[in-house]
Motif scaffolding. Sequence first.
Motif, PDB file in Angstrom:
ATOM      1  N   LEU A  83      37.255 -13.681   7.753  1.00  0.00           N
ATOM      2  CA  LEU A  83      37.317 -12.226   7.827  1.00  0.00           C
ATOM      3  C   LEU A  83      36.369 -11.660   6.784  1.00  0.00           C
ATOM      4  O   LEU A  83      36.050 -12.328   5.803  1.00  0.00           O
ATOM      5  N   GLU A  84      35.942 -10.431   6.991  1.00  0.00           N
ATOM      6  CA  GLU A  84      35.099  -9.777   5.998  1.00  0.00           C
ATOM      7  C   GLU A  84      35.774  -8.488   5.553  1.00  0.00           C
ATOM      8  O   GLU A  84      36.203  -7.679   6.374  1.00  0.00           O
ATOM      9  N   SER A  85      35.897  -8.311   4.236  1.00  0.00           N
ATOM     10  CA  SER A  85      36.535  -7.110   3.702  1.00  0.00           C
ATOM     11  C   SER A  85      35.592  -5.919   3.847  1.00  0.00           C
ATOM     12  O   SER A  85      34.402  -6.075   4.127  1.00  0.00           O
ATOM     13  N   LYS A  86      36.114  -4.717   3.647  1.00  0.00           N
ATOM     14  CA  LYS A  86      35.287  -3.515   3.712  1.00  0.00           C
ATOM     15  C   LYS A  86      34.168  -3.557   2.688  1.00  0.00           C
ATOM     16  O   LYS A  86      33.103  -2.985   2.892  1.00  0.00           O
ATOM     17  N   ALA A  87      34.393  -4.264   1.577  1.00  0.00           N
ATOM     18  CA  ALA A  87      33.383  -4.376   0.520  1.00  0.00           C
ATOM     19  C   ALA A  87      32.387  -5.496   0.801  1.00  0.00           C
ATOM     20  O   ALA A  87      31.475  -5.726   0.013  1.00  0.00           O
ATOM     21  N   GLY A  88      32.558  -6.214   1.913  1.00  0.00           N
ATOM     22  CA  GLY A  88      31.629  -7.264   2.296  1.00  0.00           C
ATOM     23  C   GLY A  88      31.989  -8.659   1.810  1.00  0.00           C
ATOM     24  O   GLY A  88      31.223  -9.601   1.991  1.00  0.00           O
ATOM     25  N   TYR A  89      33.167  -8.819   1.194  1.00  0.00           N
ATOM     26  CA  TYR A  89      33.592 -10.146   0.741  1.00  0.00           C
ATOM     27  C   TYR A  89      34.066 -10.972   1.931  1.00  0.00           C
ATOM     28  O   TYR A  89      34.747 -10.466   2.813  1.00  0.00           O
TER      29      TYR A  89
END
Length: 69
Positions: A6-12
């Motif tokens: 998965l990718e977080s909203k911050a791009g992690y």
Amino acid sequence: MDKFELESKAGYKIKCQMTDINMKTSKYVIGCHGFGSDKNSSTLIELSKELEKINICLTSFDFMGHGES
């Protein structure tokens, strides 16, 4: 265990795994590992085996800075 990301909203990027993506169930548990551990902890692996016996899918993930995340 089926792995996905998965990718977080911050791009992690957050590495995850699920007991069986193709399991026919509507019951899911999200497993969170302890401090200094990761999604492959022996506790979560044993829990996934027990839950699978009663048709419950376990999804676990690595918190940022742990395991593969």
